[in-house]
Scaffold this motif. Structure first.
Motif, mmCIF file in Angstrom:
data_model
loop_
_atom_site.group_PDB
_atom_site.id
_atom_site.type_symbol
_atom_site.label_atom_id
_atom_site.label_comp_id
_atom_site.label_asym_id
_atom_site.label_seq_id
_atom_site.Cartn_x
_atom_site.Cartn_y
_atom_site.Cartn_z
ATOM 1 N N GLN A 8 30.186 -70.329 9.984
ATOM 2 C CA GLN A 8 30.601 -69.308 10.946
ATOM 3 C C GLN A 8 29.733 -68.058 10.830
ATOM 4 N N ASN A 42 27.497 -66.850 13.979
ATOM 5 C CA ASN A 42 27.670 -65.518 14.559
ATOM 6 C C ASN A 42 26.367 -64.728 14.552
ATOM 7 N N SER A 96 31.578 -59.407 11.435
ATOM 8 C CA SER A 96 31.628 -60.606 10.588
ATOM 9 C C SER A 96 30.717 -60.481 9.376
#
Length: 381
Positions: free
Chosen positions: A216, A220, A311
């Motif tokens: 992830q 991102n 993130s």
């Protein structure tokens, strides 16, 4: 005495350090054994890196097409066809314009150099620079266009072997990347189960969670950076076009590519347009700075928070330090890859710390439960 010395911590750590130093010394003597391994990884590095970048760009499209009851293999083939069509369209539509602007800029270099010399000469006439012989420094720089071309051609001829090698390696990369990318898209779901088998059964769920977080983080960052580059390059080009800046398309492409470098990228992207315009029209150069400022504000306040968000959660000072270290270690490649590499390392370290804390707290839970049971039922005690 010998027994105490044998059990002392000083003796233990001394032996540990001695063993490590001996092992390191031994490795320096047999480094020829690792040369083929280094060559193997350096050969695969570029194709795997490019294929991995394209994987994170194209995999969301493949997953989106699969929602329409399309088998994964057919979705991958469709995405490949669309991707090739897009590459051909870009090559036919934009590459000729880019090449023509590069050629025009190269042919206009004598005028730019002459304007630079005239501007520096005018600066030397100002009272604040009267004690500084700028003309002397300009002559030392040797900005003659003929000398620049001569040095370039001599360097090109001397490095002809490396140029041929670069062309050969680039060709091999172009040929191998589609195959690596295809199997990445096709068999990506098999990677986690295969990695899981190498870990104890009680840790497998944690390994899956860690791999998911790493995936992830990379997804991102890569997809977000691609969207940011397109946004910054497009709107910088439009801004320059409105101002009537020469080579607006070329400078827009440069601005989009340099935006991959955090914090320093906008200044590097602005530099070519500023240097070309500042000697002819300082006002136009100032307006170029305004365009870049507006685009960066839109990117930082709208695009970045929505496509990347928080993130990564990396402090700006940390980013600057990572860029300095990575650039010193690996040059331009280190500047581009330093931040995602640091983000992955940070994710791994944070997850390991979390797991260690959970494991440290687990042995205390049964004791707490047993004490509570004794307090609730004193008669049983």
């Amino acid at each position: 005495m010998f027994e105490k010395l044998r059990k002392s911590k000083l003796m233990f750590w001394s032996l540990e350090l001695l063993i490590i130093a001996s092992f390191a010394f031994m490795l320096t003597k047999i480094n020829f054994l690792f040369a083929p391994v280094g060559t193997f990884f350096s050969t695969l590095f570029a194709p795997v890196l490019i294929a991995g970048f394209l994987y994170y760009l194209l995999n969301p499209i493949v997953n989106f097409l699969m929602k329409f009851k399309l088998r994964r293999i057919y979705a991958i083939i469709l995405v490949f066809v669309l991707f090739v069509v897009a590459i051909v369209w870009l090559a036919l539509s934009f590459i000729p314009s880019l090449v023509s602007q590069i050629s025009a800029l190269a042919s206009n270099m004598p005028t730019i150099v002459k304007n630079t010399q005239a501007w520096l000469t005018d600066m030397s006439n100002l009272p604040m620079f009267k004690d500084l012989d700028i003309t002397k420094y300009v002559e030392q720089l040797n900005l003659s266009y003929g000398d620049i071309i001569q040095k370039f051609l001599s360097g090109l001829s001397s490095g002809l072997g490396s140029v041929v090698g670069t062309i050969a390696s680039t060709t091999m990369t172009i040929v191998t990347v589609p195959f690596i990318l295809f199997y990445m898209l096709k068999d990506s779901d098999k990677l986690v189960p295969n990695i899981k088998r190498f870990f104890p059964e009680n840790r497998r769920s944690q390994i899956v969670e860690l791999l998911g977080q790493m995936n992830q983080t990379l997804a991102n960052y890569i997809s977000g950076q691609a969207i940011e580059c397109v946004f910054v390059g497009t709107f910088t080009f439009l801004g320059y076009l409105i101002l009537g800046v020469d080579y607006a398309f070329l400078f827009g492409v440069i601005a989009g590519l340099t935006n991959l470098i955090p914090y320093l990228g906008p200044y590097l992207g602005l530099a070519p347009a500023f240097l070309v315009t500042v000697f002819n029209s300082p006002i136009q150069a100032f307006l170029c700075c305004i365009v870049v400022l507006i685009v960066q504000q839109l990117d930082g306040n709208i695009i970045y928070p929505n496509v990347i968000g928080k993130s990564l959660q990396i402090h700006p000072l940390t980013i600057i330090l990572v860029l300095l270290v990575a650039g010193n270690l690996s040059g331009l490649l280190g500047i581009f890859l330093g931040i995602p590499f640091y983000a992955i390392c940070k994710t791994v370290v944070a997850f390991v710390v979390k797991v260690v804390r959970e494991d440290y707290q687990k042995p205390n839970e049964p004791e707490t439960e047993s004490k509570e049971g004794l307090e609730d039922n004193p008669e049983e005690g």
